[in-house]
Design a protein around this motif. Structure first.
Motif, PDB file in Angstrom:
ATOM      1  N   PRO A   1      27.412  54.591  42.271  1.00  0.00           N
ATOM      2  CA  PRO A   1      27.287  55.230  40.963  1.00  0.00           C
ATOM      3  C   PRO A   1      28.551  55.243  40.128  1.00  0.00           C
ATOM      4  O   PRO A   1      28.473  55.421  38.909  1.00  0.00           O
ATOM      5  CB  PRO A   1      26.867  56.667  41.323  1.00  0.00           C
ATOM      6  CG  PRO A   1      27.381  56.888  42.700  1.00  0.00           C
ATOM      7  CD  PRO A   1      27.332  55.556  43.363  1.00  0.00           C
ATOM      8  N   PHE A   2      29.725  55.079  40.722  1.00  0.00           N
ATOM      9  CA  PHE A   2      30.951  55.091  39.912  1.00  0.00           C
ATOM     10  C   PHE A   2      31.739  53.831  40.182  1.00  0.00           C
ATOM     11  O   PHE A   2      31.824  53.306  41.191  1.00  0.00           O
ATOM     12  CB  PHE A   2      31.881  56.277  40.203  1.00  0.00           C
ATOM     13  CG  PHE A   2      31.338  57.371  41.043  1.00  0.00           C
ATOM     14  CD1 PHE A   2      30.578  58.362  40.462  1.00  0.00           C
ATOM     15  CD2 PHE A   2      31.578  57.425  42.383  1.00  0.00           C
ATOM     16  CE1 PHE A   2      30.096  59.402  41.242  1.00  0.00           C
ATOM     17  CE2 PHE A   2      31.099  58.456  43.155  1.00  0.00           C
ATOM     18  CZ  PHE A   2      30.359  59.441  42.585  1.00  0.00           C
TER      19      PHE A   2
ATOM     20  N   ILE B   1      36.385  42.861  47.254  1.00  0.00           N
ATOM     21  CA  ILE B   1      37.167  43.981  46.728  1.00  0.00           C
ATOM     22  C   ILE B   1      38.419  44.081  47.592  1.00  0.00           C
ATOM     23  O   ILE B   1      38.438  44.757  48.614  1.00  0.00           O
ATOM     24  CB  ILE B   1      36.349  45.291  46.759  1.00  0.00           C
ATOM     25  CG1 ILE B   1      35.070  45.121  45.959  1.00  0.00           C
ATOM     26  CG2 ILE B   1      37.169  46.454  46.238  1.00  0.00           C
ATOM     27  CD1 ILE B   1      34.082  46.261  46.105  1.00  0.00           C
ATOM     28  N   THR B   2      39.458  43.371  47.178  1.00  0.00           N
ATOM     29  CA  THR B   2      40.666  43.294  48.001  1.00  0.00           C
ATOM     30  C   THR B   2      41.898  43.863  47.324  1.00  0.00           C
ATOM     31  O   THR B   2      42.916  44.041  47.977  1.00  0.00           O
ATOM     32  CB  THR B   2      40.953  41.828  48.385  1.00  0.00           C
ATOM     33  OG1 THR B   2      41.074  41.052  47.192  1.00  0.00           O
ATOM     34  CG2 THR B   2      39.845  41.268  49.254  1.00  0.00           C
ATOM     35  N   GLN B   3      41.833  44.142  46.041  1.00  0.00           N
ATOM     36  CA  GLN B   3      43.014  44.618  45.339  1.00  0.00           C
ATOM     37  C   GLN B   3      42.781  46.004  44.758  1.00  0.00           C
ATOM     38  O   GLN B   3      41.675  46.359  44.387  1.00  0.00           O
ATOM     39  CB  GLN B   3      43.400  43.648  44.227  1.00  0.00           C
ATOM     40  CG  GLN B   3      43.858  42.313  44.766  1.00  0.00           C
ATOM     41  CD  GLN B   3      44.369  41.421  43.655  1.00  0.00           C
ATOM     42  OE1 GLN B   3      44.366  41.782  42.502  1.00  0.00           O
ATOM     43  NE2 GLN B   3      44.823  40.232  44.016  1.00  0.00           N
ATOM     44  N   PHE B   4      43.850  46.747  44.726  1.00  0.00           N
ATOM     45  CA  PHE B   4      43.831  48.072  44.122  1.00  0.00           C
ATOM     46  C   PHE B   4      43.903  47.918  42.611  1.00  0.00           C
ATOM     47  O   PHE B   4      44.562  47.002  42.153  1.00  0.00           O
ATOM     48  CB  PHE B   4      45.040  48.857  44.658  1.00  0.00           C
ATOM     49  CG  PHE B   4      44.920  50.323  44.479  1.00  0.00           C
ATOM     50  CD1 PHE B   4      44.174  51.076  45.352  1.00  0.00           C
ATOM     51  CD2 PHE B   4      45.551  50.947  43.417  1.00  0.00           C
ATOM     52  CE1 PHE B   4      44.061  52.437  45.185  1.00  0.00           C
ATOM     53  CE2 PHE B   4      45.445  52.303  43.245  1.00  0.00           C
ATOM     54  CZ  PHE B   4      44.697  53.042  44.136  1.00  0.00           C
ATOM     55  N   PRO B   5      43.281  48.673  41.787  1.00  0.00           N
ATOM     56  CA  PRO B   5      42.491  49.861  42.111  1.00  0.00           C
ATOM     57  C   PRO B   5      41.075  49.502  42.534  1.00  0.00           C
ATOM     58  O   PRO B   5      40.460  48.588  42.002  1.00  0.00           O
ATOM     59  CB  PRO B   5      42.475  50.635  40.805  1.00  0.00           C
ATOM     60  CG  PRO B   5      42.589  49.596  39.737  1.00  0.00           C
ATOM     61  CD  PRO B   5      43.429  48.494  40.333  1.00  0.00           C
ATOM     62  N   TRP B   6      40.588  50.262  43.499  1.00  0.00           N
ATOM     63  CA  TRP B   6      39.226  50.076  43.972  1.00  0.00           C
ATOM     64  C   TRP B   6      38.254  50.798  43.048  1.00  0.00           C
ATOM     65  O   TRP B   6      38.641  51.702  42.309  1.00  0.00           O
ATOM     66  CB  TRP B   6      39.078  50.635  45.382  1.00  0.00           C
ATOM     67  CG  TRP B   6      39.922  49.942  46.398  1.00  0.00           C
ATOM     68  CD1 TRP B   6      40.127  48.607  46.522  1.00  0.00           C
ATOM     69  CD2 TRP B   6      40.671  50.559  47.441  1.00  0.00           C
ATOM     70  NE1 TRP B   6      40.950  48.345  47.590  1.00  0.00           N
ATOM     71  CE2 TRP B   6      41.305  49.534  48.177  1.00  0.00           C
ATOM     72  CE3 TRP B   6      40.872  51.868  47.845  1.00  0.00           C
ATOM     73  CZ2 TRP B   6      42.104  49.785  49.276  1.00  0.00           C
ATOM     74  CZ3 TRP B   6      41.664  52.116  48.938  1.00  0.00           C
ATOM     75  CH2 TRP B   6      42.277  51.077  49.640  1.00  0.00           C
ATOM     76  N   PRO B   7      36.986  50.433  43.103  1.00  0.00           N
ATOM     77  CA  PRO B   7      35.979  51.162  42.322  1.00  0.00           C
ATOM     78  C   PRO B   7      35.895  52.624  42.782  1.00  0.00           C
ATOM     79  O   PRO B   7      36.250  52.954  43.918  1.00  0.00           O
ATOM     80  CB  PRO B   7      34.674  50.427  42.636  1.00  0.00           C
ATOM     81  CG  PRO B   7      35.065  49.117  43.214  1.00  0.00           C
ATOM     82  CD  PRO B   7      36.415  49.291  43.819  1.00  0.00           C
ATOM     83  N   GLY B   8      35.384  53.474  41.916  1.00  0.00           N
ATOM     84  CA  GLY B   8      35.292  54.903  42.219  1.00  0.00           C
ATOM     85  C   GLY B   8      34.445  55.218  43.434  1.00  0.00           C
ATOM     86  O   GLY B   8      34.723  56.163  44.171  1.00  0.00           O
TER      87      GLY B   8
END
Length: 124
Positions: free
Chosen positions: A123-124, A68-75
């Motif tokens: 969860p998000f 997970i290196t790029q925006f947008p990140w998970p909630g």
């Protein structure tokens, strides 16, 4: 290159530092201790700040290891960051108000549990 497991250990160390400093400060303040009389106030603040820094750095390291290196990140990443901000602000709130300190001594572990739930269940 640092592995995911090492980042996780550093992250946990930071969590333990933050919770230990907040719990100790909450006990002190709830028992009538004053900011001016606290002999370990400076050390406790440093412990809290270093713990927050370890949590942040190791958290981003784990995100990189998860890809997970790029925006947008998970909630769930934003939710974890929100809990981190709350933990950061609690130090000042607990130090200044004995009533809040009594309540926070009970709430601090549940904030830790919420953070763990978010990390495990995503969860998000």
């Amino acid at each position: 290159m640092i592995s995911y497991q090492v980042y996780k250990l550093i992250h946990l160390l930071g969590i333990f530092c933050v919770i230990a400093s907040l719990a100790g400060l909450a006990f002190y303040t709830a028992n009538g201790g004053l900011k001016s009389n606290n002999k370990l106030r400076k050390q406790s603040g440093i412990f809290h700040g270093v713990g927050l820094l370890l949590i942040l750095v190791a958290g981003f390291g784990m995100l990189a290891r998860l890809g997970i290196t790029q925006f947008p990140w998970p909630g769930w990443v934003f939710a974890k960051f929100g809990v981190w901000i709350i933990f950061g602000g609690l130090y000042a709130a607990v130090m200044k108000n004995p009533t809040i300190a009594k309540v926070m001594w009970l709430i601090i572990p549940f904030l830790g549990l919420l953070s763990a739930y978010i990390a495990v269940m995503k969860p998000f």
